[in-house]
Design a protein around this motif. Structure first.
Motif, PDB file in Angstrom:
ATOM      1  N   UNK A   1       0.958  -1.122   0.160  1.00  0.00           N
ATOM      2  CA  UNK A   1      -0.057   0.081  -0.015  1.00  0.00           C
ATOM      3  C   UNK A   1       0.883   1.328   0.070  1.00  0.00           C
ATOM      4  N   UNK A   2       2.126   1.301   0.655  1.00  0.00           N
ATOM      5  CA  UNK A   2       2.788   2.381   0.660  1.00  0.00           C
ATOM      6  C   UNK A   2       3.481   2.762  -0.642  1.00  0.00           C
ATOM      7  N   UNK A   3       3.812   1.717  -1.250  1.00  0.00           N
ATOM      8  CA  UNK A   3       4.565   1.612  -2.450  1.00  0.00           C
ATOM      9  C   UNK A   3       3.520   2.314  -3.444  1.00  0.00           C
ATOM     10  N   UNK A   4       2.075   1.747  -3.588  1.00  0.00           N
ATOM     11  CA  UNK A   4       1.246   2.086  -4.499  1.00  0.00           C
ATOM     12  C   UNK A   4       0.875   3.596  -3.746  1.00  0.00           C
ATOM     13  N   UNK A   5       0.844   4.161  -2.899  1.00  0.00           N
ATOM     14  CA  UNK A   5       0.287   5.311  -2.495  1.00  0.00           C
ATOM     15  C   UNK A   5       1.783   6.288  -3.139  1.00  0.00           C
ATOM     16  N   UNK A   6       2.750   6.040  -2.914  1.00  0.00           N
ATOM     17  CA  UNK A   6       3.944   6.871  -3.546  1.00  0.00           C
ATOM     18  C   UNK A   6       3.718   6.849  -5.092  1.00  0.00           C
ATOM     19  N   UNK A   7       3.374   5.843  -5.709  1.00  0.00           N
ATOM     20  CA  UNK A   7       3.284   5.760  -7.110  1.00  0.00           C
ATOM     21  C   UNK A   7       2.165   6.452  -7.537  1.00  0.00           C
ATOM     22  N   UNK A   8       1.048   6.782  -7.063  1.00  0.00           N
ATOM     23  CA  UNK A   8      -0.032   7.355  -7.344  1.00  0.00           C
ATOM     24  C   UNK A   8       0.275   8.973  -7.134  1.00  0.00           C
ATOM     25  N   UNK A   9       0.849   9.043  -5.835  1.00  0.00           N
ATOM     26  CA  UNK A   9       0.903  10.587  -5.347  1.00  0.00           C
ATOM     27  C   UNK A   9       2.092  11.334  -6.213  1.00  0.00           C
ATOM     28  N   UNK A  10       3.096  10.687  -6.765  1.00  0.00           N
ATOM     29  CA  UNK A  10       4.066  11.384  -7.662  1.00  0.00           C
ATOM     30  C   UNK A  10       3.375  11.699  -9.315  1.00  0.00           C
ATOM     31  N   UNK A  11       2.379  11.162  -9.428  1.00  0.00           N
ATOM     32  CA  UNK A  11       1.963  11.275 -10.839  1.00  0.00           C
ATOM     33  C   UNK A  11       1.683  12.744 -11.100  1.00  0.00           C
ATOM     34  N   UNK A  12       1.278  13.531 -10.356  1.00  0.00           N
ATOM     35  CA  UNK A  12       1.171  15.152 -10.749  1.00  0.00           C
ATOM     36  C   UNK A  12       2.515  15.681 -11.017  1.00  0.00           C
ATOM     37  N   UNK A  13       3.451  15.069 -10.556  1.00  0.00           N
ATOM     38  CA  UNK A  13       4.819  15.711 -10.632  1.00  0.00           C
ATOM     39  C   UNK A  13       5.326  15.498 -12.226  1.00  0.00           C
ATOM     40  N   UNK A  14       4.627  14.512 -12.781  1.00  0.00           N
ATOM     41  CA  UNK A  14       5.263  14.220 -14.115  1.00  0.00           C
ATOM     42  C   UNK A  14       6.215  12.925 -14.275  1.00  0.00           C
ATOM     43  N   UNK A  15       6.576  12.249 -15.203  1.00  0.00           N
ATOM     44  CA  UNK A  15       7.241  11.277 -15.344  1.00  0.00           C
ATOM     45  C   UNK A  15       8.394  11.419 -16.325  1.00  0.00           C
ATOM     46  N   UNK A  16       8.569  12.736 -16.788  1.00  0.00           N
ATOM     47  CA  UNK A  16       9.493  12.966 -17.567  1.00  0.00           C
ATOM     48  C   UNK A  16      10.985  12.583 -17.333  1.00  0.00           C
ATOM     49  N   UNK A  17      11.161  13.032 -16.010  1.00  0.00           N
ATOM     50  CA  UNK A  17      12.441  12.987 -15.392  1.00  0.00           C
ATOM     51  C   UNK A  17      12.907  11.436 -15.173  1.00  0.00           C
ATOM     52  N   UNK A  18      11.925  10.605 -14.543  1.00  0.00           N
ATOM     53  CA  UNK A  18      11.924   9.298 -14.321  1.00  0.00           C
ATOM     54  C   UNK A  18      11.815   8.453 -15.414  1.00  0.00           C
ATOM     55  N   UNK A  19      11.004   8.993 -16.453  1.00  0.00           N
ATOM     56  CA  UNK A  19      10.941   8.171 -17.867  1.00  0.00           C
ATOM     57  C   UNK A  19      12.143   7.981 -18.527  1.00  0.00           C
ATOM     58  N   UNK A  20      13.243   8.781 -18.319  1.00  0.00           N
ATOM     59  CA  UNK A  20      14.550   8.485 -18.983  1.00  0.00           C
ATOM     60  C   UNK A  20      15.364   7.346 -18.381  1.00  0.00           C
ATOM     61  N   UNK A  21      14.781   6.931 -17.175  1.00  0.00           N
ATOM     62  CA  UNK A  21      15.625   5.828 -16.347  1.00  0.00           C
ATOM     63  C   UNK A  21      14.690   4.468 -16.554  1.00  0.00           C
ATOM     64  N   UNK A  22      13.503   4.642 -16.948  1.00  0.00           N
ATOM     65  CA  UNK A  22      12.673   3.555 -17.529  1.00  0.00           C
ATOM     66  C   UNK A  22      13.344   2.350 -18.206  1.00  0.00           C
ATOM     67  N   UNK A  23      13.531   2.893 -19.308  1.00  0.00           N
ATOM     68  CA  UNK A  23      14.284   2.004 -20.317  1.00  0.00           C
ATOM     69  C   UNK A  23      15.595   1.215 -19.894  1.00  0.00           C
ATOM     70  N   UNK A  24      16.567   1.911 -19.360  1.00  0.00           N
ATOM     71  CA  UNK A  24      17.750   1.174 -18.933  1.00  0.00           C
ATOM     72  C   UNK A  24      17.382   0.466 -17.667  1.00  0.00           C
ATOM     73  N   UNK A  25      16.360   0.713 -16.811  1.00  0.00           N
ATOM     74  CA  UNK A  25      15.944  -0.062 -15.542  1.00  0.00           C
ATOM     75  C   UNK A  25      15.399  -1.450 -16.422  1.00  0.00           C
ATOM     76  N   UNK A  26      14.446  -1.328 -17.404  1.00  0.00           N
ATOM     77  CA  UNK A  26      13.782  -2.523 -17.836  1.00  0.00           C
ATOM     78  C   UNK A  26      14.775  -3.391 -18.697  1.00  0.00           C
TER      79      UNK A  26
END
Length: 628
Positions: free
Chosen positions: A154-179
């Motif tokens: 539940x904590x992980x999910x809350x953080x996930x939904x909470x940060x949605x308003x911040x946008x995923x542009x910065x994190x998105x650059x890491x998605x590809x390498x992590x996957x």
């Protein structure tokens, strides 16, 4: 020429890497729970015999090939709506082809909307089962974490939904390498365990899947309800095509994702053949003890990325549905100044979060959630095939024979998976069906209610041409400035215009009757965005066209009126909006509960001012009561 080719190849590889994080997050985390659920001791367990294990592995690999490689990557992704994919884009493409047959068009629209509702139901379950299955890896290390699994999830999910308003542009650059690291880990762990039992590779032959069905037809059929978990997330291939293009998505699949998934599933199969006790969690037991906690951390990050893609998809589908008239106006925030597609919808985000958390608490484990998973996915697969059949024949010009053969092949697979998942309805499959029915009722009620309200207002509106003629004969006082009256009916006089003339006894120097139309394709080029008609006596009819993925911005687009000889200085322009107040009546044709639902949505819809980015200090709202 060579430098151009190198540049194209580099861009394709970069997009393929990016696609790993967005497109393949869901299907890439399926190994966490698929094999475990196939052999779980539930209502329909599959016995742990070598023949059954080979049969299951063969079913999984050929499901990946037939559903993902053949159906989606070879055929469905070609059915693009001007480069865009997804259930709403396919719906618009299919319904446009049936414009002359309103009955068939309405049927296709209903089927497509049901598919979109299935997507929402899938979007609720995916984050819940993915994150929960990742955190459950802690139970493999020690039982001390048993009581902490749900709270941590539940904590992980809350953080996930909470940060949605911040946008995923910065994190998105890491998605590809992590996957990339994730899929590399999947393949490596699988390969190491295959070395211990290389005979498992014989299951690559479809013979073992066929033999499984012949030897144990009922067991094999029931097993499809869990095997389908291996192909969840295929809709993302199509939905995100507009972001990455068909070739990068194909390249990522065939060069990395498919081999990594096959290696991992076969590694799990080899482990179970070697140690049947490993079936309790074959994914995490692939790893040596020292790697368990890092693997749990990596899996958690991977499932968060998979969930992020689903949430972003829900925002995208919601905006498309809103633009096409199936959802009321809602607040939309842009989280990137450079990427138009990165949006945040607060209402959708928090509603989705509550639903996901309720699923985690209500079901309690990924095993129980797996029973709820599948119905929405397979239902969406069936609907995609049906809509694609309309495109194959009507848009591509295929013969009925060719269309029938291809569609029959896909439907046979889709309906087999769907039928197997029907068995899971009492165990949790009822939830996505219930959610789909609720969302379907909401979307259809809004669409039908808007159409009825439009017809009611249109029938009561004064004809425009005689009105303008009367203005010419008996001109009222004209005051400096421009007045823009928004109306859905370009042939009638807006109620706001009549109220303004009645109460203020004046008209502005220029009167613009503005109608916004949303087309059934994703984007309208700027050159086709605006149409201006001169009606005489300084009246103008302006039509602004948007695609269902365009961002409405009327002040920006109205500046193009100057090209047509109509100057609308923003400082001297006022926007007049009719604000109807609906009063419940007893007119037939619309169930009373649907009227109440529509009125509630109508009252809580986001304002026209916000939706079209009108300057608040230049907006005048004139109300009217309408019995509905």
């Amino acid at each position: 020429m060579s430098s151009s080719n190198n540049s194209t190849k580099s861009r394709t590889r970069a997009l393929s890497l990016a696609a790993l994080g967005v497109v393949y997050g869901d299907i890439g985390t399926s190994p966490l729970y698929t094999m475990k659920e196939v052999f779980a001791a539930g209502h329909h367990p599959v016995a742990l015999t070598p023949d059954n294990i080979y049969g299951i592995l063969s079913l999984i690999v050929w499901s990946l090939i037939m559903v993902v490689s053949v159906k989606y990557l070879t055929f469905i992704t070609r059915a693009d709506n001007r480069g865009e994919g997804g259930i709403m884009a396919l719906l618009a493409l299919a319904s446009r082809n049936l414009a002359r047959d309103k009955g068939k068009q309405r049927l296709v629209m209903l089927i497509g909307i049901l598919g979109a509702c299935m997507f929402y139901a899938d979007g609720m379950i995916t984050p819940a089962i993915s994150v929960l299955s990742a955190i459950e890896g802690l139970q493999v290390a020690t039982t001390a974490f048993d009581s902490w699994i749900i709270p941590i999830t539940l904590i992980v999910l809350f953080i996930l939904f909470f940060v949605q308003s911040k946008g995923t542009g910065t994190m998105g650059a890491l998605f590809g390498p992590i996957m990339l690291l994730w899929f590399g880990t999947l393949g490596t762990l699988g390969l190491i365990n295959i070395f211990h039992h290389p005979n498992v590779l014989v299951a690559l032959s479809p013979h073992y899947a066929v033999h499984f069905f012949i030897a144990s037809p009922w067991v094999a059929f029931v097993a499809l309800g869990a095997v389908v978990l291996a192909v969840t997330g295929t809709e993302a291939l199509y939905a995100d095509m507009g972001h990455f293009g068909r070739k990068p998505i194909q390249l990522a699949w065939f060069s990395l994702v498919l081999p990594a998934l096959i290696l991992n599933y076969f590694g799990q199969g080899a482990l179970i053949l070697h140690d049947p006790e490993a079936v309790k969690n074959p994914f995490y037991l692939l790893a040596p003890d020292w790697m368990l906690y890092p693997l749990v951390a990596l899996a958690t990050v991977a499932t968060v990325i998979a969930s992020q893609a689903v949430i972003s998809g829900a925002f995208s589908v919601s905006r498309q549905a809103l633009q096409l008239g199936y959802l009321p106006r809602m607040e939309i925030e842009h989280t990137s100044s450079s990427q138009e597609g990165q949006i945040y919808m607060p209402y959708v985000n928090w509603t989705l979060m509550l639903a996901v958390m309720a699923l985690v608490v209500g079901f309690g484990s990924s095993g129980d959630l797996a029973a709820a998973y599948g119905i929405a996915v397979t239902g969406d697969m069936v609907i995609t095939t049906l809509l694609a059949s309309v495109v194959f024949h009507g848009v591509w010009g295929w013969s009925w024979l060719r269309t029938g053969l291809v569609v029959a092949l896909f439907l046979t697979i889709d309906l087999a998976f769907f039928s197997a998942n029907v068995l899971k309805i009492p165990d949790g499959g009822w939830f996505p069906i219930l959610m789909a029915v609720v969302i379907f009722s909401v979307m259809l009620t809004w669409k039908t209610g808007r159409d009825l309200l439009f017809l009611r207002l249109k029938s009561e509106a004064m004809a425009l041409d005689p009105f303008i003629e009367s203005i010419g004969k008996y001109p009222p006082t004209r005051v400096p400035g421009n007045a823009v009256f928004m109306t859905q009916n370009p042939q009638g006089v807006p109620n706001a215009l009549l109220h303004n003339l009645k109460h203020n006894k004046v008209l502005h120097e220029k009167v613009v009757l503005l109608t916004v139309k949303v087309k059934d394709y994703p984007f309208v080029p700027l050159v086709n965005r605006l149409n201006v008609e001169k009606l005489g006596h300084d009246f103008f009819r302006v039509t602004v066209r948007y695609g269902f993925k365009d961002e409405p911005d009327l002040p920006r687009d109205l500046r193009m009126c100057s090209v047509h000889g109509v100057e609308l200085d923003s400082i001297d322009t006022s926007f007049f909006i009719g604000k109807e107040t609906l009063i419940l009546g007893h007119e037939p044709g619309f169930a009373f509960w649907r009227k109440k639902l529509f009125v509630a949505m109508f009252r809580n819809a986001d304002s026209v001012t916000n939706h079209f980015k009108l300057p608040p200090n230049r907006v005048v709202e004139l109300g009217a009561q309408v019995i509905f």
